[in-house]
Design a protein around this motif. Structure first.
Motif, PDB file in Angstrom:
ATOM      1  N   ASP A 142       0.834  -1.196   0.000  1.00  0.00           N
ATOM      2  CA  ASP A 142       0.000   0.000   0.000  1.00  0.00           C
ATOM      3  C   ASP A 142       0.869   1.246   0.000  1.00  0.00           C
ATOM      4  O   ASP A 142       2.023   1.220   0.470  1.00  0.00           O
ATOM      5  CB  ASP A 142      -0.927   0.000   1.228  1.00  0.00           C
ATOM      6  CG  ASP A 142      -2.095   0.970   1.065  1.00  0.00           C
ATOM      7  OD1 ASP A 142      -2.449   1.293  -0.092  1.00  0.00           O
ATOM      8  OD2 ASP A 142      -2.648   1.409   2.086  1.00  0.00           O
ATOM      9  N   HIS A 189       0.379   5.623   0.630  1.00  0.00           N
ATOM     10  CA  HIS A 189      -0.439   6.822   0.835  1.00  0.00           C
ATOM     11  C   HIS A 189       0.437   8.057   0.674  1.00  0.00           C
ATOM     12  O   HIS A 189       1.616   8.038   1.024  1.00  0.00           O
ATOM     13  CB  HIS A 189      -1.095   6.811   2.226  1.00  0.00           C
ATOM     14  CG  HIS A 189      -2.310   5.929   2.278  1.00  0.00           C
ATOM     15  ND1 HIS A 189      -3.587   6.403   2.240  1.00  0.00           N
ATOM     16  CD2 HIS A 189      -2.409   4.582   2.340  1.00  0.00           C
ATOM     17  CE1 HIS A 189      -4.442   5.403   2.288  1.00  0.00           C
ATOM     18  NE2 HIS A 189      -3.751   4.267   2.347  1.00  0.00           N
ATOM     19  N   HIS A 237      -2.991  -1.125   6.553  1.00  0.00           N
ATOM     20  CA  HIS A 237      -3.650  -1.527   5.302  1.00  0.00           C
ATOM     21  C   HIS A 237      -2.875  -2.665   4.629  1.00  0.00           C
ATOM     22  O   HIS A 237      -3.468  -3.621   4.114  1.00  0.00           O
ATOM     23  CB  HIS A 237      -3.747  -0.342   4.337  1.00  0.00           C
ATOM     24  CG  HIS A 237      -4.670   0.737   4.827  1.00  0.00           C
ATOM     25  ND1 HIS A 237      -4.925   1.881   4.115  1.00  0.00           N
ATOM     26  CD2 HIS A 237      -5.399   0.839   5.968  1.00  0.00           C
ATOM     27  CE1 HIS A 237      -5.769   2.655   4.787  1.00  0.00           C
ATOM     28  NE2 HIS A 237      -6.069   2.035   5.922  1.00  0.00           N
TER      29      HIS A 237
HETATM   30 MG    MG Z   1      -4.569   2.187   1.879  1.00  0.00          MG
END
Ligand code: MG
Length: 385
Positions: free
Chosen positions: A236, A238, A270
């Motif tokens: 993941d 961000h 995540h």
């Molecule tokens: Mg995420």
């Protein structure tokens, strides 16, 4: 077929294992001892009712161990094993079964064949005891230092196991008659009132977990029998934007910038969640919690991870380990690593030594190197039963 019930004794405080948690609630390979014990009886076709005796203060531990299982409300035990049994029998007397199997939660390896033999013996005998013959030579020893005084004849000696089976009405009245006497097991109560007790073959794996060494042995036994191993990975990213803190693995870290995106943007959690969902081939966070739905905005990512854990539990699975790598130049992860490990371990309900949190930079290269965002990748191992 006669109505058969199991009475499982989980009322001990089990302090000999050196843990604050009573031993019957300790997990090995992701499943608590009590849960393993209950499942043996729940999976036996002849057992229609299961009652569990616990200490009042262990109610939360019981609920946790049985979270996805429909069980009868527990019975509160007494200060001794014998008191706990009679409390259980008195509650069961309201809707009395024909047969009751009384079993210690600390014996999670009783098997179907042993239960079959006990139930079969009850057709012709009011009580039945599973046992295994003593095969070692027995010595009586005396003194300090201990010296052998003589060899004890082992002919006719057996190790008594549980579940011990009884015709319900007989063992209830025997326990009532023996109130206050100190007996170590239920067949001793039956003996005291003169009930005939049939001996049937137990199973040698059905040992009582008492010491830390026993627990390690139980761990090895279950490792050898859990074959369906799954692995998953999660990745993941961000973006970093305005803000004064970021959240990683549920830990709030003050920072000159914040992470943007889905929920609280906990990129690390995540990645772990996606690794777990991946291991059991159940999609990804986005398919369970679409980013287009505004209700997840700003919510803690623990919601997603808890959901993945429940999914795995429902599949009969347990989590082996997690390995997470957080990729960023800043903030520094080291000072927060221990807190991150314990945050994840709590949600995953596994011990912290099965959770690894690592960090790396990308040597100032790429988007993480330029501080435009934080990336995380995780691997997870899941065992299905
Ligand atoms: Mg995420």
């Amino acid at each position: 077929m006669a109505h058969s019930a199991a009475l499982i004794l989980a009322g001990g405080s089990g302090s000999r294992l050196g843990s604050d948690t009573p031993k019957q609630y300790l997990q090995f390979n992701g499943i608590s001892m009590l849960r393993r014990t209950v499942d043996v009886f729940a999976n036996h076709p002849a057992i229609e009712t299961i009652k569990i005796v616990i200490r009042a203060e262990d109610r939360d531990l019981l609920d946790e161990a049985m979270r996805d299982k429909d069980i009868a409300p527990p019975i509160i035990g007494g200060t001794t094993r014998q008191e706990s049994v009679i409390n259980g029998l008195e509650v069961m007397a309201v809707d009395a079964p024909e047969y009751v199997l009384i079993h210690d939660a600390a014996r999670p390896f009783a098997n179907v064949a042993t239960i079959d033999r006990v139930l079969a013996a009850l057709k012709t005998s009011p009580a039945a005891l599973p046992g295994i013959p003593v095969t070692d030579t027995l010595k009586r020893c005396v003194g300090d230092p201990l010296m052998v005084s003589d060899t004890v004849d082992r002919l006719g000696l057996w190790h008594a196991q549980t579940p011990q089976g009884f015709r319900f009405a007989d063992i209830l009245s025997a326990h009532r008659a023996c109130k206050g006497l100190k007996m170590t097991d239920d067949s001793a109560i039956a003996e005291h009132v003169g009930l005939p007790i049939a001996l049937v073959q137990g199973n040698s794996e059905n040992f009582k977990i008492t010491t830390a060494e026993d627990l390690r042995w139980a761990q090895r036994m279950t490792l050898n029998t859990s074959g369906d191993i799954r692995v998953g990975n999660g990745f993941d990213v961000h973006a970093l934007g305005r803000g004064n803190h970021i959240v990683l693995c549920g830990v709030k870290i003050p920072h000159s910038r914040g992470l943007e995106g889905h929920s609280d943007a906990d990129v690390a959690m995540h990645a772990v969640t996606d690794a777990l969902l991946g291991a059991v081939a159940k999609g990804d966070i986005g398919s369970h919690f679409p980013p287009s739905e505004p209700e997840w905005q700003g919510r803690p990512s623990s919601i997603f991870l808890e959901h993945a854990v429940i999914l795995i539990t429902e599949l009969g699975g347990s989590i082996g380990n997690i390995d997470l790598t957080i990729i960023c130049e800043a903030p520094r992860i080291g000072p927060h690593r221990a807190e991150m490990v314990s945050s994840l371990a709590n949600i995953l309900k596994i011990s912290p030594d099965r959770v690894s949190v690592k960090a790396t930079t990308t040597e100032m290269l790429g988007f993480t190197g330029r501080g435009e965002g934080i990336a995380a990748q995780a691997s997870a191992l899941v065992r299905l039963r």
